[in-house]
Design an enzyme around this catalytic site. Structure first.
Site: not given
Length: 271
Positions: A112, A81
């Site tokens: 992960e 953004e």
């Protein structure tokens, strides 16, 4: 202090499947209301980190978020953004997720758990001492994130973290930790809920405050935003009209000519 993973503790609520829809919504909402207060307690830590990021960026450094699952996705969202909102280069703020971009949409098994992969991923971006790396992990125990920060520390790269458990291994690894302790989730262990909301609020603060400090906002307006759709062009035209005495059509012409609100206003005043 003994490390307690409050994000994994049992929900305060029992028999969720027996609740009405309204009861579910009310209870989730009541839990959500507690999140901003948890963030408020972390404001001093967030202030220190933003100050560090601004200093690094003034030296030409970049900001990297690393995370897995929900935490990784939130970092990617915040990074993505920044260019349209503040008109900065696409590589100034970077979101890296365990398992690569495909993990944004679909979970990548065991991604992960690889403690060495984050450093490999960061090296693809030619990470250097001017940069700063923020590890995001609700649990504060994610190997991918901790391993990445440890490698950064060893290579004199500034590290920070956002975790939702106090005194977590991640917080102890980061030079500038942020702990937002939101407590047990409504659905036990579902850290995409309160923990995810807390992380989103903190990320909003970090990127927005940093960009304002770097001069990417004038007054309260996004004067460097990218004009990527008609809504934003209309917003830009109205921003110009608020700054200089011109009609809508004249402001639109200026915006089309100069490509940004800031440049349009600056060049008009220069006439």
């Amino acid at each position: 202090m003994t490390f307690t993973k409050t994000t994994e503790q049992s929900s305060k609520y029992e028999h969720l499947e027996k609740m009405s829809v309204l009861d579910l919504l009310n209870n989730i909402n009541n839990e959500d209301k507690t999140v901003p207060f948890a963030v408020e307690k972390a404001l001093p830590q967030i202030e220190v980190l933003v100050t560090q990021i601004v200093a690094k960026m003034k030296l030409g450094g970049r900001l990297f978020y690393i995370g897995a699952g929900t935490s990784g996705r939130l970092g990617v969202v915040d990074a993505s953004e920044c260019p349209p909102t503040f008109g900065v280069p696409f590589d100034l703020v970077n979101g890296i997720i365990a398992g690569g971009d495909k993990a944004i949409r679909r979970a990548v098994e065991n991604a992960e758990d690889d403690a060495s992969q984050a450093w490999i991923d960061l090296q693809e971006h030619n990470i250097n001492e001017n940069d700063i790396v923020v590890g995001i992990a609700a649990s504060g125990t994610t190997p991918y994130v901790i391993g990445g920060l440890k490698a950064c520390n060893e290579n004199n790269i500034t590290t920070a973290s956002i975790s939702c458990n106090a005194e977590s291994p991640l917080s102890k690894t980061a030079k500038f930790p942020i702990d937002v302790v939101v407590g047990p989730e409504f659905v036990t262990g579902s850290s995409r809920m309160k923990a995810g909301t807390a992380q989103k609020l903190v990320l909003n603060m970090i990127s927005t405050a940093t960009m304002i400090q770097l001069g990417k906002v004038k007054g309260n307006k996004m004067v460097d935003m990218q004009l990527s759709n008609s809504k934003l062009v209309d917003r830009g035209v109205k921003m110009i009209m608020g700054e200089i005495p011109v009609s809508y059509s004249a402001a639109a012409e200026l915006l089309a000519e100069y490509g940004s609100v800031r440049k349009a206003v600056a060049n008009y005043k220069g006439h």
